[in-house]
Design a protein around this motif. Structure first.
Motif, mmCIF file in Angstrom:
data_model
loop_
_atom_site.group_PDB
_atom_site.id
_atom_site.type_symbol
_atom_site.label_atom_id
_atom_site.label_comp_id
_atom_site.label_asym_id
_atom_site.label_seq_id
_atom_site.Cartn_x
_atom_site.Cartn_y
_atom_site.Cartn_z
ATOM 1 N N ALA A 75 4.503 5.215 4.697
ATOM 2 C CA ALA A 75 4.090 6.552 5.131
ATOM 3 C C ALA A 75 5.336 7.419 5.174
ATOM 4 C CB ALA A 75 3.436 6.498 6.503
ATOM 5 N N GLY A 76 5.118 8.737 5.100
ATOM 6 C CA GLY A 76 6.247 9.657 4.996
ATOM 7 C C GLY A 76 6.691 10.261 6.317
ATOM 8 N N THR A 77 5.967 9.983 7.400
ATOM 9 C CA THR A 77 6.344 10.544 8.702
ATOM 10 C C THR A 77 6.298 9.446 9.766
ATOM 11 O OG1 THR A 77 4.047 11.043 9.312
ATOM 12 C CG2 THR A 77 5.268 12.780 8.142
ATOM 13 N N GLU B 295 -1.662 2.138 -5.448
ATOM 14 C CA GLU B 295 -0.793 3.301 -5.672
ATOM 15 C C GLU B 295 -1.565 4.613 -5.484
ATOM 16 O OE1 GLU B 295 2.644 3.628 -6.139
ATOM 17 O OE2 GLU B 295 1.818 5.583 -5.659
ATOM 18 N N MET B 296 -1.118 5.414 -4.507
ATOM 19 C CA MET B 296 -1.796 6.680 -4.196
ATOM 20 C C MET B 296 -1.192 7.865 -4.949
ATOM 21 S SD MET B 296 -3.988 5.522 -2.130
ATOM 22 C CE MET B 296 -4.032 3.880 -1.419
ATOM 23 N N LEU B 297 0.012 7.711 -5.510
ATOM 24 C CA LEU B 297 0.664 8.838 -6.190
ATOM 25 C C LEU B 297 1.431 8.307 -7.401
ATOM 26 C CD1 LEU B 297 0.763 11.891 -5.745
ATOM 27 C CD2 LEU B 297 2.866 11.602 -4.450
ATOM 28 N N GLU C 225 -1.579 18.479 2.004
ATOM 29 C CA GLU C 225 -0.225 18.567 2.567
ATOM 30 C C GLU C 225 0.299 17.183 2.930
ATOM 31 O OE1 GLU C 225 -0.886 21.273 5.801
ATOM 32 O OE2 GLU C 225 -0.318 23.024 4.591
ATOM 33 N N PRO C 226 1.623 16.982 2.904
ATOM 34 C CA PRO C 226 2.167 15.703 3.368
ATOM 35 C C PRO C 226 1.997 15.564 4.875
ATOM 36 C CG PRO C 226 3.951 17.199 2.736
ATOM 37 C CD PRO C 226 2.661 17.904 2.433
ATOM 38 N N GLY C 227 2.160 14.326 5.369
ATOM 39 C CA GLY C 227 2.045 14.091 6.810
ATOM 40 C C GLY C 227 0.652 13.649 7.202
ATOM 41 N N ILE D 273 0.875 -1.179 0.000
ATOM 42 C CA ILE D 273 0.000 0.000 0.000
ATOM 43 C C ILE D 273 0.908 1.224 0.000
ATOM 44 C CG2 ILE D 273 -1.904 1.196 1.138
ATOM 45 C CD1 ILE D 273 -2.739 -1.496 2.383
ATOM 46 N N HIS D 274 1.030 1.799 -1.188
ATOM 47 C CA HIS D 274 1.997 2.887 -1.411
ATOM 48 C C HIS D 274 1.312 4.197 -1.043
ATOM 49 C CE1 HIS D 274 5.788 3.412 -4.125
ATOM 50 N NE2 HIS D 274 5.915 3.989 -2.948
ATOM 51 N N GLY D 275 1.389 4.564 0.236
ATOM 52 C CA GLY D 275 0.628 5.691 0.777
ATOM 53 C C GLY D 275 -0.462 5.154 1.689
HETATM 54 P P1 NAP Z 1 -4.836 11.572 1.902
HETATM 55 O O1 NAP Z 1 -5.652 11.189 3.087
HETATM 56 O O2 NAP Z 1 -4.441 12.983 1.705
HETATM 57 O O3 NAP Z 1 -3.513 10.659 1.906
HETATM 58 C C1 NAP Z 1 -2.501 10.809 0.930
HETATM 59 C C2 NAP Z 1 -1.562 9.625 1.066
HETATM 60 O O4 NAP Z 1 -0.571 9.679 0.033
HETATM 61 C C3 NAP Z 1 -0.825 9.624 2.397
HETATM 62 O O5 NAP Z 1 -0.736 8.313 2.887
HETATM 63 C C4 NAP Z 1 0.540 10.158 2.001
HETATM 64 O O6 NAP Z 1 1.564 9.739 2.898
HETATM 65 C C5 NAP Z 1 0.689 9.460 0.669
HETATM 66 N N1 NAP Z 1 1.840 9.954 -0.086
HETATM 67 C C6 NAP Z 1 2.380 11.194 -0.119
HETATM 68 N N2 NAP Z 1 3.503 11.196 -0.855
HETATM 69 C C7 NAP Z 1 3.681 9.910 -1.290
HETATM 70 C C8 NAP Z 1 4.666 9.263 -2.088
HETATM 71 N N3 NAP Z 1 5.699 9.919 -2.619
HETATM 72 N N4 NAP Z 1 4.524 7.945 -2.306
HETATM 73 C C9 NAP Z 1 3.490 7.247 -1.804
HETATM 74 N N5 NAP Z 1 2.526 7.807 -1.045
HETATM 75 C C10 NAP Z 1 2.622 9.126 -0.807
HETATM 76 O O7 NAP Z 1 -5.588 11.153 0.562
HETATM 77 P P2 NAP Z 1 -6.559 9.890 0.291
HETATM 78 O O8 NAP Z 1 -7.945 10.304 0.529
HETATM 79 O O9 NAP Z 1 -5.992 8.710 0.986
HETATM 80 O O10 NAP Z 1 -6.378 9.734 -1.296
HETATM 81 C C11 NAP Z 1 -5.123 9.305 -1.822
HETATM 82 C C12 NAP Z 1 -5.098 9.589 -3.328
HETATM 83 O O11 NAP Z 1 -6.091 8.794 -3.963
HETATM 84 C C13 NAP Z 1 -5.430 11.048 -3.680
HETATM 85 O O12 NAP Z 1 -4.666 11.438 -4.798
HETATM 86 C C14 NAP Z 1 -6.901 10.995 -4.048
HETATM 87 O O13 NAP Z 1 -7.264 12.020 -4.937
HETATM 88 C C15 NAP Z 1 -6.985 9.628 -4.687
HETATM 89 N N6 NAP Z 1 -8.310 9.004 -4.610
HETATM 90 C C16 NAP Z 1 -8.762 8.416 -5.732
HETATM 91 C C17 NAP Z 1 -9.972 7.760 -5.716
HETATM 92 C C18 NAP Z 1 -10.430 7.053 -6.948
HETATM 93 O O14 NAP Z 1 -11.617 6.751 -7.093
HETATM 94 N N7 NAP Z 1 -9.507 6.721 -7.846
HETATM 95 C C19 NAP Z 1 -10.757 7.756 -4.564
HETATM 96 C C20 NAP Z 1 -10.245 8.365 -3.413
HETATM 97 C C21 NAP Z 1 -9.007 8.971 -3.455
HETATM 98 P P3 NAP Z 1 2.378 10.786 3.855
HETATM 99 O O15 NAP Z 1 1.485 11.975 4.070
HETATM 100 O O16 NAP Z 1 2.604 9.964 5.089
HETATM 101 O O17 NAP Z 1 3.621 11.119 3.102
#
Ligand code: NAP
Length: 319
Positions: A171-173, A214-216, A308-310, A145-147
């Motif tokens: 996670a990044g922190t 993959e989140m990013l 924001e990160p974190g 789980i990348h993120g």
């Molecule tokens: P979130 O609560 O803001 O979490 C973002 C996650 O991404 C955190 O775990 C963050 O980790 C991580 N991240 C930051 N930099 C990263 C890196 N270089 N490599 C890997 N992970 C990294 O957002 P969320 O609601 O979980 O959503 C995550 C993403 O999925 C967003 O882009 C959102 O738009 C997308 N999303 C898509 C769908 C869809 O239907 N496809 C649905 C929901 C969300 P740290 O902060 O610990 O660095």
């Protein structure tokens, strides 16, 4: 009622708290008194103008939890006073009341608080659909789980743990990594460390992982592919730009890159997903984690914070 309104697309400052008319439910609709609102990255993209079909003025939000205020003609199975969470909204959830189609209003287990209820829909439905509908995850497989520290990542960690997968979460922190461990991650890595992908590969004894959520993708997709096992699949959940990949990394493994957009789920799929989530919320397998709670009027601050990160759980607004 108080509601956040957007009169022109733009930065967080276009989110204004205003007094507007409270809606009334028509046939098949439910009015929910909102107790907590889930803030998701998608609302920031929409606020910026990513979806031209949104008509202004507009109130953001699909995710909320609260009490049924009243139901329109033809609605059965829900009544005033029921605890519920929403999975879509006709009028927007960043408000004191929200109008929804009855099929998008779901009962909330008594053990789940309203802020936790507001953190259910997009994160948990996304994680569930990514794991089971797109990745076709099986017990015994390994998921990277990348993120894992954000809304979707925490949900995916809890769901995958309950389904018998081995979880490597990033996670990044330090706070984010602690959270992922507490939520069921077997192995926790820092996606800002230079050697974390080598560590991930070593954790699989060189075999690679079966699934990557993959989140990013614009940052990670090229690095993800060599980490896959034979027949592995990457599910692209989040991406904020472009990236070059090496297609041979896919060929050599018979591997797949699969996109996933929650909005593509059919009504029938969503109904199955929410039935599964209800069971997990009821039996304690799923425990939404609320990181920050802010007043509704601070929606603009929440939109800055959610990008924001974190990350450490969900950001929730309280009307
Ligand atoms: P979130 O609560 O803001 O979490 C973002 C996650 O991404 C955190 O775990 C963050 O980790 C991580 N991240 C930051 N930099 C990263 C890196 N270089 N490599 C890997 N992970 C990294 O957002 P969320 O609601 O979980 O959503 C995550 C993403 O999925 C967003 O882009 C959102 O738009 C997308 N999303 C898509 C769908 C869809 O239907 N496809 C649905 C929901 C969300 P740290 O902060 O610990 O660095």
């Amino acid at each position: 009622m108080k509601a956040i309104r957007v009169h022109q697309f733009g930065g967080p400052e276009v989110l204004r708290c205003e007094e507007i008319e409270r809606p009334a439910p028509a046939s098949g609709q439910v009015l929910v008194k909102v107790q907590a609102v889930g803030v998701n990255p998608v609302e920031t993209y929409q606020r910026s103008g990513s979806n031209p079909s949104i008509r202004l003025p507009w109130t953001p939000g699909m995710d909320a939890a609260g009490l049924v205020e009243s139901v329109g003609p033809g609605v059965t199975g829900l009544k005033a006073g029921d605890r519920v969470y929403t999975s879509d909204s006709l009028s927007g959830t960043y408000a004191e009341w929200t109008l929804c189609e009855a099929v998008t209003v779901h009962r909330l287990a008594d053990s789940i608080s309203f802020p936790q209820g507001a953190a259910v829909n997009i994160p948990y439905a996304t994680a569930y659909r990514a794991l089971f509908h797109r990745a076709r995850a099986q017990g015994g497989e390994t998921v990277f789980i990348h993120g894992a520290s954000g809304g979707v990542g925490v949900a995916a960690t809890q769901i995958a743990r309950a389904a018998g997968l081995t979880i490597i979460g990033t996670a990044g922190t330090p706070e984010g990594r602690k959270l992922v461990e507490e939520q069921g991650g077997h192995h926790i890595l820092d996606h800002r460390a230079p050697d974390y992908l080598e560590k991930a590969m070593r954790l699989t004894n060189g075999r690679g992982v079966d699934i990557i959520l993959e989140m990013l993708a614009n940052v990670n997709l090229a690095k993800d592919l060599p980490l896959l096992s034979k027949f592995g699949r990457v599910i692209v959940i989040g991406s904020r730009g472009t990236i070059d990949i090496t297609p041979r990394d896919l060929m050599s493994r018979d591997a797949d890159i699969r996109g996933m957009m929650l909005f593509n789920a059919s009504r029938a799929e969503l109904s199955g997903i929410h039935a599964a989530l209800a069971a997990g919320l009821e039996n304690g397998t799923l425990r939404p984690v609320v990181g920050r709670q802010m007043p509704l009027a601070e929606a603009a601050k929440a939109h800055i914070a959610v990008l924001e990160p974190g990350a450490h759980g969900k950001i929730v607004l309280l009307p």
